[in-house]
Write a protein that holds these residues in place. Structure first.
Motif, PDB file in Angstrom:
ATOM      1  N   ILE A  84      28.208  31.695  -0.230  1.00 59.49           N
ATOM      2  CA  ILE A  84      27.872  30.596   0.675  1.00 59.49           C
ATOM      3  C   ILE A  84      28.209  30.954   2.125  1.00 59.49           C
ATOM      4  CG2 ILE A  84      28.191  28.883  -1.135  1.00 59.49           C
ATOM      5  CD1 ILE A  84      30.889  28.193   0.101  1.00 59.49           C
ATOM      6  N   SER A  85      29.052  31.951   2.312  1.00 59.04           N
ATOM      7  CA  SER A  85      29.443  32.371   3.662  1.00 59.04           C
ATOM      8  C   SER A  85      28.681  33.608   4.116  1.00 59.04           C
ATOM      9  CB  SER A  85      30.943  32.665   3.705  1.00 59.04           C
ATOM     10  OG  SER A  85      31.285  33.692   2.770  1.00 59.04           O
ATOM     11  N   GLU A 132      24.707  24.566   0.052  1.00 62.94           N
ATOM     12  CA  GLU A 132      26.091  25.017  -0.045  1.00 62.94           C
ATOM     13  C   GLU A 132      26.512  25.944   1.088  1.00 62.94           C
ATOM     14  OE1 GLU A 132      28.214  23.935  -2.272  1.00 62.94           O
ATOM     15  OE2 GLU A 132      26.704  22.647  -3.196  1.00 62.94           O
ATOM     16  N   LEU A 133      25.590  26.319   1.965  1.00 63.80           N
ATOM     17  CA  LEU A 133      25.942  27.254   3.041  1.00 63.80           C
ATOM     18  C   LEU A 133      27.073  26.699   3.898  1.00 63.80           C
ATOM     19  CD1 LEU A 133      22.449  28.509   4.310  1.00 63.80           C
ATOM     20  CD2 LEU A 133      24.140  29.780   2.981  1.00 63.80           C
ATOM     21  N   SER A 134      28.026  27.573   4.236  1.00 62.99           N
ATOM     22  CA  SER A 134      29.165  27.143   5.044  1.00 62.99           C
ATOM     23  C   SER A 134      28.866  27.187   6.541  1.00 62.99           C
ATOM     24  CB  SER A 134      30.383  28.029   4.732  1.00 62.99           C
ATOM     25  OG  SER A 134      30.095  29.401   4.982  1.00 62.99           O
ATOM     26  N   TYR A 135      27.815  27.895   6.957  1.00 67.97           N
ATOM     27  CA  TYR A 135      27.441  27.912   8.366  1.00 67.97           C
ATOM     28  C   TYR A 135      26.991  26.505   8.756  1.00 67.97           C
ATOM     29  CZ  TYR A 135      25.912  30.157  12.719  1.00 67.97           C
ATOM     30  OH  TYR A 135      25.794  30.553  14.028  1.00 67.97           O
ATOM     31  N   ASN A 170      25.952  15.952   8.696  1.00 73.57           N
ATOM     32  CA  ASN A 170      26.377  17.342   8.849  1.00 73.57           C
ATOM     33  C   ASN A 170      25.704  18.252   7.834  1.00 73.57           C
ATOM     34  OD1 ASN A 170      28.147  16.774  10.998  1.00 73.57           O
ATOM     35  ND2 ASN A 170      29.773  16.178   9.565  1.00 73.57           N
ATOM     36  N   LYS A 171      25.159  17.642   6.765  1.00 71.27           N
ATOM     37  CA  LYS A 171      24.469  18.425   5.739  1.00 71.27           C
ATOM     38  C   LYS A 171      22.995  18.630   6.068  1.00 71.27           C
ATOM     39  CE  LYS A 171      27.677  19.213   2.598  1.00 71.27           C
ATOM     40  NZ  LYS A 171      28.007  20.587   2.137  1.00 71.27           N
ATOM     41  N   HIS A 221      25.130  23.443   9.362  1.00 65.74           N
ATOM     42  CA  HIS A 221      23.714  23.215   9.063  1.00 65.74           C
ATOM     43  C   HIS A 221      22.905  22.822  10.297  1.00 65.74           C
ATOM     44  CE1 HIS A 221      24.229  22.599   4.437  1.00 65.74           C
ATOM     45  NE2 HIS A 221      24.841  23.680   4.888  1.00 65.74           N
ATOM     46  N   TRP A 265      29.220  31.055  14.660  1.00 66.39           N
ATOM     47  CA  TRP A 265      29.426  29.716  14.101  1.00 66.39           C
ATOM     48  C   TRP A 265      30.423  28.907  14.921  1.00 66.39           C
ATOM     49  CZ3 TRP A 265      31.068  34.332  12.202  1.00 66.39           C
ATOM     50  CH2 TRP A 265      32.427  34.514  12.025  1.00 66.39           C
ATOM     51  N   GLU A 305      28.186  34.111   7.999  1.00 65.11           N
ATOM     52  CA  GLU A 305      29.379  34.543   8.718  1.00 65.11           C
ATOM     53  C   GLU A 305      29.785  35.959   8.312  1.00 65.11           C
ATOM     54  OE1 GLU A 305      30.083  30.101   7.747  1.00 65.11           O
ATOM     55  OE2 GLU A 305      28.864  31.772   7.041  1.00 65.11           O
TER      56      GLU A 305
END
Length: 462
Positions: free
Chosen positions: A207-208, A100-103, A139-140, A105, A72, A211
């Motif tokens: 959500i992570s 909601e994913l933190s990686y 960014n989403k 998008h 990431w 990672e």
């Protein structure tokens, strides 16, 4: 003079040998490490041809897409693969997870395979993708998105009992393997560093998760998968029993199956393998970083380096060592010297799907609940009737009698006496003329109720 030239030649050879040895040592120690690469050193920079001025030519150095543990931060692109079949009801929850994913998008490329669906999976998919890719915050938005539609002749139903029945496992696994291989082969690009397979019916996942799995830097890695249950079934339960470590009993069982198309499916009494399952190794208080080497893996959530697929590993759509699809993929990857691990204490949750037996039990529970409710209401009704029927109302009657007598005016009662004619005269024997005469007399009496006849009145004038 000759001695001097000989010394210079020997020194040159030694220097070259030393540099070559150092270079080989560097290659052995650091070339496979993601934390250090020879490409970071200026004198080890590989030659990169320049095709910018050549139209229609793209150049990729696959050494740059091996998959980093901190992908990431290094801009590693992930190919997010999702097979879909009759999944319309699950897509709202799935895209809720995706949003909601933190990686990053923009580093996630999604590819969907819609196959053998009878519901509005395609329409629902297009609706949610339109929302996801139209967000004001760029960014989403996700990277490249591809949708493929192809049927594979899947004749097995989508109910829990259909999909998990023992008889359906062999054919179902082989068909699913074909679908996975088809989707992966047409979507994997040279710039993808990681491949992530995800079932659409996951209910809860961190959500992570990208990672969390990626930083282990393993070739193939899976989390533990459980599912919630109703209280009457025990609250929670291991779901994915396809992630396991091989056992001697499993090897012996495979050797006894002479049919080359036989497929061992885990978790069924017909095949007792006594393997160590990832699901049963879970400790709620365990370290989520703990790893467990696996041979077979489940397909709910798989993160693999793209090079695993580029070098030929896949999901066998045939019996490979008496296994197929994801379990065979784990075994095949191990045969190719890739590491395959699972995380026993890192858990994601699959949705609860009631089996046919569960549905029957729930129907019985509903009928039993209704019967108990009706019985309770009837008992309460009879209890009220019993209490009313046997109440002592003597004091109530005494109070009511006194209240009635207290408010009664006897004077008015005597003035309004009712007179009953108990004579035997039958009105049916009276002629019409007599009835008219009697009625006239009554009217006269009513008009002059106070008139009195004089005592000396003589009607005959005597």
């Amino acid at each position: 003079m000759r001695y001097k030239n000989f010394v210079n030649h020997s020194t040159l050879v030694s220097t070259c040998g030393t540099l070559l040895a150092v270079w080989v040592l560097f290659r052995l120690l650091f070339s496979s490490s993601s934390s250090f690469s020879l490409n970071t050193l200026p004198f080890f920079k590989p030659f990169v041809p320049n095709f910018k001025n050549v139209p229609g030519v793209e150049y990729y150095d696959l050494r740059n897409y091996q998959g980093d543990r901190d992908g990431w931060q290094r801009g590693n692109r992930i190919l997010f693969l999702v097979p879909l079949r009759d999944a319309a009801q699950h897509l709202p929850r799935f895209f809720g997870h995706m949003s909601e994913l933190s990686y990053p998008h923009n580093l996630i490329d999604m590819s969907f395979l819609v196959s053998d669906s009878s519901d509005d999976t395609m329409g629902e998919l297009l609706h949610h993708l339109q929302i996801a890719q139209s967000q004001k915050d760029r960014n989403k938005r996700f990277g490249n998105i591809e949708i493929f539609e192809k049927d594979f002749g899947q004749a097995i139903g989508q109910s829990f009992s259909d999909r998990h029945g023992f008889a359906a496992q062999g054919p179902r696994r082989k068909l699913m393997a074909r679908a996975r291989n088809w989707l992966g082969s047409v979507t994997l690009k040279p710039y993808h560093s990681w491949v992530y397979w995800r079932d659409v019916d996951v209910e809860i996942a961190p959500i992570s998760i990208m990672e969390d799995l990626m930083h282990h830097d393993r070739d193939v890695i899976v989390p533990n998968v459980w599912r919630p249950l109703p209280d009457w079934l025990g609250n929670i339960q291991p779901y994915d029993l396809n992630s396991w470590k091989e056992s001697e009993a499993g090897i012996q069982l495979a050797n006894t199956l002479t049919d080359e198309d036989s497929v061992i499916v885990e978790g069924y009494p017909e095949f007792a393998t006594w393997r160590t399952h990832l699901a049963y190794m879970r400790d709620p208080n365990g370290n989520p970083e703990d790893e467990m080497e696996l041979d077979g893996i489940g397909g709910v959530s798989i993160l693999a380096k793209a090079k695993v697929f580029r070098t030929g590993s896949h999901f066998p759509a045939f019996s490979f060592e008496k296994h197929a699809e994801t379990e065979a993929f784990g075994k095949l990857s191990r045969r190719m010297n890739y590491n395959v691990v699972g995380l026993p204490h890192y858990v994601i949750w699959h949705i609860y799907e009631p089996s046919t037996e569960d549905l029957k039990h729930m129907a019985w529970m509903a009928e039993e609940e209704k019967r108990i409710l009706d019985e309770t209401r009837l008992r309460e009704f009879y209890d009220r009737i019993w209490e009313v029927g046997f109440d002592d109302v003597r004091m109530d009657w005494s109070d009511e009698r006194q209240s009635i007598l207290k408010n009664l005016d006897h004077t008015e009662a005597y003035e309004n006496q009712i007179v009953v004619d108990w004579s035997d005269n039958d009105e049916s024997d009276i002629t019409p003329d007599e009835k008219v005469q009697n009625r006239l007399q009554e009217e006269v009496i009513d008009e002059h109720p106070q008139d009195e006849v004089p005592l000396d009145f003589d009607p005959d004038n005597n």
